[in-house]
Every structure is written in structure tokens, then in C-alpha cells.
Design an enzyme around this catalytic site. Structure first.
Site, PDB file in Angstrom:
ATOM      1  N   LYS A   1       0.839  -1.200   0.000  1.00 30.40           N
ATOM      2  CA  LYS A   1       0.000   0.000   0.000  1.00 30.40           C
ATOM      3  C   LYS A   1       0.877   1.255   0.000  1.00 30.40           C
ATOM      4  CE  LYS A   1      -3.708   2.425   2.396  1.00 30.40           C
ATOM      5  NZ  LYS A   1      -4.738   2.427   3.434  1.00 30.40           N
TER       6      LYS A   1
ATOM      7  N   GLU B   1      10.686  -4.749   4.275  1.00 30.27           N
ATOM      8  CA  GLU B   1      10.792  -6.150   3.872  1.00 30.27           C
ATOM      9  C   GLU B   1      10.431  -6.327   2.403  1.00 30.27           C
ATOM     10  OE1 GLU B   1       9.003  -4.934   6.465  1.00 30.27           O
ATOM     11  OE2 GLU B   1       8.674  -6.472   7.989  1.00 30.27           O
TER      12      GLU B   1
ATOM     13  N   GLY C   1      -4.917  -1.620   4.650  1.00 32.44           N
ATOM     14  CA  GLY C   1      -4.093  -2.711   4.133  1.00 32.44           C
ATOM     15  C   GLY C   1      -4.680  -4.076   4.446  1.00 32.44           C
ATOM     16  N   ARG C   2      -5.108  -4.271   5.716  1.00 33.53           N
ATOM     17  CA  ARG C   2      -5.624  -5.584   6.112  1.00 33.53           C
ATOM     18  C   ARG C   2      -7.036  -5.849   5.595  1.00 33.53           C
ATOM     19  NH1 ARG C   2      -4.677  -2.209  10.142  1.00 33.53           N
ATOM     20  NH2 ARG C   2      -6.394  -1.371  11.401  1.00 33.53           N
TER      21      ARG C   2
ATOM     22  N   GLU D   1      -4.741  -6.280  14.651  1.00 31.13           N
ATOM     23  CA  GLU D   1      -4.231  -4.972  14.194  1.00 31.13           C
ATOM     24  C   GLU D   1      -5.370  -3.946  14.158  1.00 31.13           C
ATOM     25  OE1 GLU D   1      -2.232  -3.806  10.117  1.00 31.13           O
ATOM     26  OE2 GLU D   1      -0.710  -4.677  11.438  1.00 31.13           O
TER      27      GLU D   1
ATOM     28  N   HIS E   1      -4.443 -32.428  18.140  1.00 30.48           N
ATOM     29  CA  HIS E   1      -3.206 -33.088  18.588  1.00 30.48           C
ATOM     30  C   HIS E   1      -2.152 -32.057  18.983  1.00 30.48           C
ATOM     31  CE1 HIS E   1      -4.923 -36.828  16.977  1.00 30.48           C
ATOM     32  NE2 HIS E   1      -5.432 -36.022  16.059  1.00 30.48           N
TER      33      HIS E   1
ATOM     34  N   LYS F   1       9.364  -0.413  13.636  1.00 31.73           N
ATOM     35  CA  LYS F   1       9.991  -0.154  12.325  1.00 31.73           C
ATOM     36  C   LYS F   1      11.087   0.898  12.463  1.00 31.73           C
ATOM     37  CE  LYS F   1       5.870  -0.993   9.428  1.00 31.73           C
ATOM     38  NZ  LYS F   1       4.876  -0.345   8.532  1.00 31.73           N
TER      39      LYS F   1
HETATM   40  O1  F6P Z   1       1.744  -4.369   9.803  1.00 33.41           O
HETATM   41  C1  F6P Z   1       1.824  -3.021   9.554  1.00 33.41           C
HETATM   42  C2  F6P Z   1       1.385  -2.754   8.128  1.00 33.41           C
HETATM   43  O2  F6P Z   1       1.363  -1.377   7.881  1.00 33.41           O
HETATM   44  C3  F6P Z   1       0.035  -3.374   7.814  1.00 33.41           C
HETATM   45  O3  F6P Z   1      -1.046  -2.580   8.203  1.00 33.41           O
HETATM   46  C4  F6P Z   1       0.147  -3.561   6.336  1.00 33.41           C
HETATM   47  O4  F6P Z   1      -0.813  -4.496   5.843  1.00 33.41           O
HETATM   48  C5  F6P Z   1       1.591  -4.073   6.198  1.00 33.41           C
HETATM   49  O5  F6P Z   1       2.308  -3.358   7.212  1.00 33.41           O
HETATM   50  C6  F6P Z   1       2.213  -3.864   4.840  1.00 33.41           C
HETATM   51  O6  F6P Z   1       2.154  -2.515   4.510  1.00 33.41           O
HETATM   52  P1  F6P Z   1       2.279  -2.131   2.943  1.00 33.41           P
HETATM   53  O7  F6P Z   1       1.084  -2.759   2.248  1.00 33.41           O
HETATM   54  O8  F6P Z   1       2.266  -0.636   2.904  1.00 33.41           O
HETATM   55  O9  F6P Z   1       3.565  -2.710   2.427  1.00 33.41           O
END
Ligand code: F6P
Length: 536
Positions: free
Chosen positions: A210, A216, A272-273, A358, A389, A500
């Protein structure tokens, strides 16, 4: 939410529930079933191919009516109207919450009147349909003229969990010649061995982010770009047919080098979620075809219509939300177990961890006041029968009260009668055992099961794209209702920023320049540096 800043503990219904909680601790579910032969039928909701049996919950009529009163006194219907009216209910980011608008059409006036957003979503879907059809039919060629046959989806959190869950849940519908891989973790042990197994000539990298700033994702995307550059001799591989970006920040994707024509966007008011329904779902459309992606949207839309119209007492998201609040806030059950008896939903507990924790892992109210009551529960789980299990011993005889959501499909085309009947019978048995326990006085203590352990059972006729969309939307709205009653903002996530920032500080620090860090972090960072140099 505007003008609705209601502290739940001040409500008469909340105070009544606090008193009723003491009776609940001595409640016998088996006795309630004996006293009311119709309990199972009364406490079940059938809707559009779904059945929710909530009769195995620690509620009697008085508690249930008081929970419904809590929903009314919390004005959740007004909050719900604000959500669907596009009000800025995400108050800290001053944004509306628009994931439901991604699955409605212009005639759905009770779901949205934002024609511009609905039109944008429709155009986004047309673009998704075009790309997915080109790839599925073999028309999308790599730089050496070979059709794309592998999708490497790079993203994390909401930019990966939803698509990965959907691809797994809808695997029976997936294209037989297209392989889908997901990479999220910055741990190179995920992407580097995988790249060695892929053919760069037929691989398309879909970078979903987003913000397009997530460390990462950018590190993984850069590794994939270098891999394509080295293996295909591409000077600027992001600017090739092997890269697509999906983001709410197209400028950042352009800066990464991805061609404008291969950047799909979505509106920043989609969390995002909550973004599975947006262009973030492109990989799902490629895997199962856009028509089935649309069916998934249609299922979610159907649940939206149910949520906005059903009476509170037969409203699936409201019922599940109220039961969760009963355990979380009045019976000291601070976790909830998600146990799908459906291997295709094996990623659902992980997905719901982000969606729920979240969203509702918050401790200040809508007006910024510190909260002195429990909010979002700890969500965990794994599919049955495997979970039996792993952690069912604790569920049956542990000291913690853990409400369980059992989820299953009555029909499973991927299975056969022997396997599927064993699966469903195990689920029924576990829910029954949790409820009835084993209380024969002659038993030795270690064999005693107290019972009265609550669960919901959610059945769908079959895990079709439509029913899958319904289930996800059901949980989205359950989370909304809980956040509304807890008087919190379910749509920001400021809690993820601090970690972060520290990670970037450590990453960018030169030797020893961690002076403002705690001594533990300094010591550990020094140890890692020493061991890394020793190892290499
Ligand atoms: O976990 C934090 C967060 O900002 C989430 O809300 C989001 O889904 C994820 O990191 C990835 O963010 P992006 O889609 O901006 O890479």
C-alpha cells in the site's frame, strides 16, 4: 462515528452484564439444553448458504437480551451508517473506511452513495480482469517471448495474507498451468532458495504494498529485480513485463522503476488488512480467474447487505461480536481460537490475527482517552483435526476459558466421503466434548473434564468463492461491531511504527553508534556482529 464517543462501561447494559457474569461462571450448558429442547434451533441463524450455531455459548435468555441491549445502547447502527456513508470514521487518519465500497455497485445505495469511488473500483476491476485474462490465456509474454506461467507475489501483512489465504481457499479453482508463490518475510531463507527453483523467463513478480515503503517488501522486490537482471540480462528489470506493482502510492512504485502501465492502484481509504477486494487481489484473479474473484466479491457484498439490514438478534456479525465481548470483557477469556475443520482455510487463523488484532489491539478511545477495559482479544488457532493433537488438551482441561470458532464446509469436492465424514464428525465431537465434559464423580481427578467450554459452529454448504467472500466479510464486520462497542478506532495501526523506526536505526547504525539504545540491545547487537564476522 462522528459525535459518537460512548464509553461502554458507563452503559446500564454493561453494568448489568458485569453482575450477570457471576451467574455465568456456574452455568451448565447441558442443563440449559435439557430445560429448553428448542435451544439449538433458537440459537442458530441460517443465511444464504451459511449456518451459525451459537447454542453452545454460555448465555441464557437474560444475558443474551442484555448483550443485544449493549449493542443498541452503543448505537452500533449509527456507527454502521457512518461506515457505509463514507464518513471519516478512521479518526486519527481522517479517512473513511472504504473496503465495502470495493464490492458494491451503483444500485447498492445502502452500501455506498460514493459513485466516484464505486466507478474507480469498477475501473480497477476491469484492469484486473484484463491482466488476469492475458496471463491465464498465455498472451502475457516475458522478454524472451515465453508466456508467464509463474507468479511471485511479494508483499507482507495485508498485502499478502489475504491473497495467500484466498489462493489456498480457492485452490480447486486455480489454473492448472500457473504456479503461485508468496514471499513476505525479509529472511532471505524464504526468497533466495525459491528463486533458484523458478524460471525467470516465465516469472512475473507482483509487488504489493500500500505504501511501497515497507522495508521487507522493498528488499525482497530488489532481490527479485537483481535475479531477473542477472538471469535475463535486463538492465532495468522492474521496467519490464516481469514486474507489476500494486499500491496506493504509485509515485513510489515509479521511483522503484516500475512502468506506469504496470502499476495498479487502490484508494488510500482502503486499509491494508482490508485490501483483499482491491487490486491487491490481482494474484487471486490470476490464479482462479476474474469471474471467480468477482464471485468472491459478490459473497462479501451479500454479507454487507445482510449486515446492514438484518435485525440485531439475527445479524451474523453482530451475534458473533456480542458473544466475543461477553467472553473477553465479562468472563476473562482474553483469547479466541479459530479452528477451521477445512484444510483449505488453514491460513484463516493467521489472516484473522492481523485483521482482528491490528484492528482492535488498541488502548485509547475515539477521543484519545486511556481505556480501562479489555479491547481486542488474542486470536490464534490452526485447522482441525490437526489442532486436536496440539492444543485441545488445554481447551478441554486447561485453566483458561477459550471460546472456539469452528468453521467447516458441509461438502468438499476435493475430498471423499470417508475423509470428509471423519473430519466433520471430529469437529462435532470436539464441540460436544468441550460443552458436556466428563463429570462422572467416580472418575479419578485427572480424567475429569469440567465441560461448559463454549464454541460457535459456522457451516457453509461448500467453500465456493461466494461463500469464502461471505465468511471474510462476516469477520470484517464482527471486528467493526466490537471496535464500535469498545469505542476505539479499528482502522489505524500506529502501534507498528515504533518497531519499524528502531529497526531502521539499528540497521543504519555504524559500529557502536547505538548510544541511545538500551544496554540489552547494544549487547545483543554487538554479539551478533561478533558472531557474524566469526561465522563468515
Ligand atoms: O503491519 C503493519 C502494516 O502497515 C500493515 O497494516 C500492512 O498491511 C503491512 O504493514 C504492509 O504494509 P504495505 O502494504 O504498505 O507494504
Amino acid at each position: 462515528m462522528i459525535g459518537l464517543d460512548i464509553c461502554p462501561t458507563a452503559l446500564p447494559s454493561w453494568q448489568k452484564l458485569s453482575k450477570l457474569a457471576t451467574t455465568a461462571k456456574t452455568m451448565s450448558l447441558m442443563e440449559m439444553f435439557k430445560e429448553d429442547a428448542n435451544r439449538a434451533q433458537r440459537m442458530a441463524i441460517e443465511h444464504d448458504g451459511l449456518l451459525l450455531d451459537f447454542s453452545k455459548n454460555l448465555v441464557d435468555d437474560t444475558i443474551w437480551e442484555t448483550l443485544l441491549e449493549l449493542a443498541r445502547q452503543s448505537h452500533i447502527e449509527r456507527h454502521r451508517s457512518a461506515l457505509f456513508a463514507g464518513e471519516a470514521i478512521n479518526v486519527t487518519e481522517d479517512r473513511p473506511v472504504s473496503h465495502p465500497m470495493l464490492r458494491c455497485n451503483h444500485t447498492d445505495k445502502q452500501l455506498s452513495e460514493d459513485d466516484a469511488l464505486i466507478t474507480m473500483a469498477s475501473e480497477m476491476r476491469d484492469h484486473m480482469a484484463d491482466i488476469s485474462e492475458k496471463i491465464r490465456s498465455g498472451q502475457w509474454l516475458g522478454v524472451t517471448g515465453k508466456p508467464i506461467r509463474t507468479i511471485l507475489h511479494i508483499g507482507i501483512g495485508g498485502s499478502a495474507l489475504g491473497p495467500e489465504l484466498a489462493c489456498e481457499a480457492l485452490r480447486p479453482y486455480s489454473h492448472p498451468e500457473i504456479d503461485i508463490f508468496f514471499v513476505a518475510n525479509v529472511d532471505g531463507a524464504e526468497i533466495l532458495p525459491l528463486l533458484k527453483t523458478l524460471d525467470p523467463e516465465t516469472t512475473l513478480v507482483v509487488v504489493a504494498s500500500k505504501t511501497f515503503t515497507t522495508q521487507e517488501t522493498l528488499i525482497n522486490a530488489n532481490t527479485a529485480a537483481c535475479w531477473l537482471k542477472e538471469s535475463l540480462g535486463l538492465e532495468n528489470s522492474p521496467n519490464s513485463e516481469h514486474f507489476i506493482a500494486i499500491t496506493a502510492q504509485p509515485e513510489n512504485a515509479r521511483l522503484f522503476g516500475i512502468s506506469e502501465s504496470r502499476i495498479l492502484t487502490f484508494h488510500h481509504s482502503v486499509g491494508g488488512r482490508y485490501s483483499l477486494w482491491s487490486t491487491v487481489g490481482l494474484t487471486v484473479a490470476i490464479a482462479v480467474g476474474f469471474e471467480r474473484f468477482q464471485q468472491m466479491l459478490d459473497g462479501a457484498r451479500a454479507m454487507d447487505l445482510h449486515f446492514t439490514s438484518a435485525p440485531l438478534s439475527s445479524n451474523l456479525p453482530v451475534v458473533m461480536a456480542l458473544l466475543g465481548i461477553w467472553y473477553n470483557n465479562f468472563l476473562d477469556a482474553t483469547t479466541v481460537a479459530i479452528v477451521p475443520y477445512c484444510q483449505r482455510l488453514s491460513l484463516l487463523p493467521t489472516y484473522l490475527q492481523q485483521l482482528d488484532m491490528e484492528s482492535n489491539g488498541k488502548s485509547v478511545s475515539l477521543s484519545g482517552q486511556a481505556i480501562n477495559y479489555a479491547t481486542g482479544p488474542i486470536v490464534w488457532g490452526q485447522p482441525g483435526t490437526s489442532g486436536q493433537h496440539a492444543f485441545f488438551q488445554l481447551l478441554h482441561q486447561g485453566t483458561h476459558l477459550v471460546p472456539v470458532d469452528f468453521i467447516a464446509a458441509v461438502n468438499e469436492p476435493s475430498s471423499n466421503h470417508q475423509h470428509h465424514s471423519a473430519l466433520l464428525n471430529n469437529m462435532l465431537a470436539q464441540a460436544a466434548a468441550l460443552m458436556c465434559g466428563q463429570t462422572d464423580e467416580r472418575l479419578p481427578p485427572h480424567k475429569y473434564h469440567a465441560g461448559n467450554r463454549p464454541s460457535n459452529i459456522l457451516l457453509c454448504n461448500e467453500l465456493t468463492p461466494y461463500n469464502f467472500g461471505q465468511i471474510i466479510s462476516l469477520y470484517e464486520h464482527k471486528i467493526f461491531v466490537q471496535g464500535s462497542i469498545w469505542n476505539i478506532n479499528s482502522y489505524d495501526q500506529w502501534g507498528v511504527e515504533r518497531g519499524k523506526g528502531i529497526a531502521n536505526a539499528i540497521q543504519n547504525s555504524t559500529d557502536g553508534a547505538l548510544e541511545d539504545m538500551d544496554s540489552s540491545t547494544k549487547h545483543l547487537s554487538g554479539f551478533i556482529k561478533k558472531m557474524t564476522s566469526t561465522a563468515s
